[in-house]
Design a protein around this motif. Structure first.
Motif, PDB file in Angstrom:
ATOM      1  N   LYS A 138      23.180   4.702  70.526  1.00 10.90           N
ATOM      2  CA  LYS A 138      22.128   5.596  70.024  1.00 10.90           C
ATOM      3  C   LYS A 138      22.224   5.716  68.500  1.00 10.90           C
ATOM      4  O   LYS A 138      21.218   5.674  67.816  1.00 10.90           O
ATOM      5  CB  LYS A 138      22.241   6.984  70.655  1.00 10.90           C
ATOM      6  CG  LYS A 138      21.532   7.131  71.963  1.00 10.90           C
ATOM      7  CD  LYS A 138      21.527   8.584  72.371  1.00 10.90           C
ATOM      8  CE  LYS A 138      20.780   8.757  73.672  1.00 10.90           C
ATOM      9  NZ  LYS A 138      20.783  10.143  74.113  1.00 10.90           N
ATOM     10  N   ASP A 139      23.426   5.874  67.994  1.00 10.82           N
ATOM     11  CA  ASP A 139      23.609   6.025  66.546  1.00 10.82           C
ATOM     12  C   ASP A 139      23.293   4.740  65.812  1.00 10.82           C
ATOM     13  O   ASP A 139      22.771   4.762  64.699  1.00 10.82           O
ATOM     14  CB  ASP A 139      25.041   6.474  66.229  1.00 10.82           C
ATOM     15  CG  ASP A 139      25.336   7.893  66.651  1.00 10.82           C
ATOM     16  OD1 ASP A 139      24.353   8.637  66.932  1.00 10.82           O
ATOM     17  OD2 ASP A 139      26.515   8.269  66.740  1.00 10.82           O
ATOM     18  N   SER A 140      23.596   3.597  66.384  1.00  6.01           N
ATOM     19  CA  SER A 140      23.362   2.324  65.701  1.00  6.01           C
ATOM     20  C   SER A 140      21.889   1.929  65.738  1.00  6.01           C
ATOM     21  O   SER A 140      21.444   1.169  64.898  1.00  6.01           O
ATOM     22  CB  SER A 140      24.219   1.226  66.332  1.00  6.01           C
ATOM     23  OG  SER A 140      23.775   0.955  67.643  1.00  6.01           O
ATOM     24  N   SER A 141      21.116   2.458  66.668  1.00  7.72           N
ATOM     25  CA  SER A 141      19.699   2.091  66.754  1.00  7.72           C
ATOM     26  C   SER A 141      18.835   2.871  65.786  1.00  7.72           C
ATOM     27  O   SER A 141      17.721   2.503  65.485  1.00  7.72           O
ATOM     28  CB  SER A 141      19.178   2.286  68.192  1.00  7.72           C
ATOM     29  OG  SER A 141      19.228   3.659  68.524  1.00  7.72           O
ATOM     30  N   SER A 179      30.100   4.727  74.589  1.00  5.74           N
ATOM     31  CA  SER A 179      29.241   3.554  74.409  1.00  5.74           C
ATOM     32  C   SER A 179      27.798   3.967  74.177  1.00  5.74           C
ATOM     33  O   SER A 179      27.124   3.437  73.286  1.00  5.74           O
ATOM     34  CB  SER A 179      29.322   2.650  75.633  1.00  5.74           C
ATOM     35  OG  SER A 179      30.640   2.227  75.844  1.00  5.74           O
ATOM     36  N   VAL A 180      27.298   4.922  74.955  1.00  4.74           N
ATOM     37  CA  VAL A 180      25.908   5.389  74.791  1.00  4.74           C
ATOM     38  C   VAL A 180      25.739   6.031  73.426  1.00  4.74           C
ATOM     39  O   VAL A 180      24.742   5.802  72.739  1.00  4.74           O
ATOM     40  CB  VAL A 180      25.549   6.374  75.938  1.00  4.74           C
ATOM     41  CG1 VAL A 180      24.239   7.086  75.656  1.00  4.74           C
ATOM     42  CG2 VAL A 180      25.491   5.640  77.264  1.00  4.74           C
TER      43      VAL A 180
END
Length: 62
Positions: free
Chosen positions: A58-61, A53-54
């Motif tokens: 992180k990748d989507s932000s 989930s983290v």
């Protein structure tokens, strides 16, 4: 007379007492195949869910 009745009672009852035994319980069924799910497996699963989930957030932000 009383002793004869007692002796006959013992003679006829003794074979039944000798035959009467407690039957042992049947063997339990075998465990299901695969790894047992214990506390360690649950902890690893939760760590993997949190890590994934983290990483996704992180990748989507970026």
């Amino acid at each position: 007379m009383g002793k004869r009745i007692l002796i006959l009672f013992i003679i006829f009852l003794l074979p039944f007492i000798g035959i009467a035994q407690v039957v042992p319980a049947p063997a339990p069924p075998p465990p299901p195949p695969g790894l047992p799910v214990d506390g360690f497996m649950v902890a690893l699963f939760l760590i993997a869910i949190i890590y994934g989930s983290v990483k996704i957030f992180k990748d989507s932000s970026s």
